[in-house]
Design an enzyme around this catalytic site. Structure first.
Site: not given
Length: 290
Positions: A56, A128, A168
């Site tokens: 990330e 995300k 994440c």
């Protein structure tokens, strides 16, 4: 290994797949990060990897101001162009971790994972969904200050394997992984900058749980080490099989890990313990949203 006509799958898919994860310690200096990443992607390709996963925010990691300064346009950004070129020059599919993306007409940025094929062509984009608005270990992480959540799950094809994309903090939301599994995912990638404070207790636990409950492979490329303002990432990038066996784990350094994934292994797990087949979707009810 390429199969001419694998049963149940279209021609051209692979029965086995070598996946590599790049682990690095990014900083606010984009040029330095690009230089380090280029070396590690080349090293990953040299392992024979078909698919390489970056972590990330590999190109710039730091404060909200760092993200604003280094945000890029998907079509013209320096980091996106570099990923396209790395994929083409090394003949790999590159799951581009994530880069902070600037989108026309939008006030906030996106945390964006772009996937490039062996010709350097953009395959798909995932933004995300779950933003890390948390105070942990005495540090404040508030991604919604500069970023907006993505619109939905993405499953794309990488070297003939159906690949779910996550980033994440998404790791803590099992419904996303189940949806991607039901959409056909055989591998899910997890680029991350998972914190040291939470990582030591939860990183491996969550990765193995997502692999076991969905009976698929998980490839997680993490940041490691200290960053600005006293923040630290846990590292220990990891590749996990559908039984929850850890196939590879990274030491605490800039490095590459790799492992071979076997579709037959996944199918045996699903046949031996058919929890996906034994689902009872008619019995599941989402509670009313409050």
């Amino acid at each position: 290994m390429r199969l001419a006509d694998p049963a149940g799958y279209p021609c051209g898919v692979t029965d086995t797949l070598r996946v590599a994860c790049v682990q690095l310690n990014s900083e606010a200096d984009k040029a330095a990060n690009l230089e380090k990443a280029a070396v590690l992607v080349a090293r990953a390709a040299a392992t024979g990897a078909d698919v390489v996963v970056l972590p990330e925010k590999w190109n710039a990691l730091g404060s909200a101001d760092v993200f604003r300064t280094n945000a890029e346009d998907l079509d013209e950004g320096e980091s996106f162009a570099a990923m396209s070129e790395w994929a083409r020059s090394h003949g790999i599919t590159l799951v581009g971790g994530s880069v902070t993306e600037r989108r026309e007409g939008r006030e906030k940025l996106s945390n964006t994972c772009a996937v490039y094929d062996t010709d350097g062509q953009l395959v798909d984009v995932y933004r995300k969904i779950h933003l890390f608005d948390v105070v942990v270990g005495g540090q404040r992480y508030w991604e919604s200050e500069v970023e907006e959540p993505g619109a939905g799950p993405v499953v794309c094809q990488a070297e003939g394997w159906q690949t779910g994309l996550t980033i994440c903090y998404d790791l803590r939301f099992p419904e996303l992984y189940r949806i991607e599994t039901l959409q056909g995912a055989e591998l899910v990638t997890v680029p991350a900058a998972f914190t040291l404070f939470t990582g030591k207790d939860h990183w491996e636990l969550l990765l193995r749980a997502r692999a076991v409950e969905n009976q698929l492979y998980v490839a997680a490329a993490n940041q490691w080490g200290k960053h600005e303002a006293g923040k630290s990432s846990y590292g220990r990038s990891m590749i996990v099989d559908p039984w929850g066996v850890v196939l590879a784990v990274a030491p605490d350094e800039d490095c590459v890990i790799s492992a071979e994934l076997d579709r037959a292994r996944m199918e045996r797990v699903r046949e031996t313990l058919p929890s996906l087949a034994n689902r009872q979707p008619h019995a599941y009810r989402w509670p009313a949203e409050v």
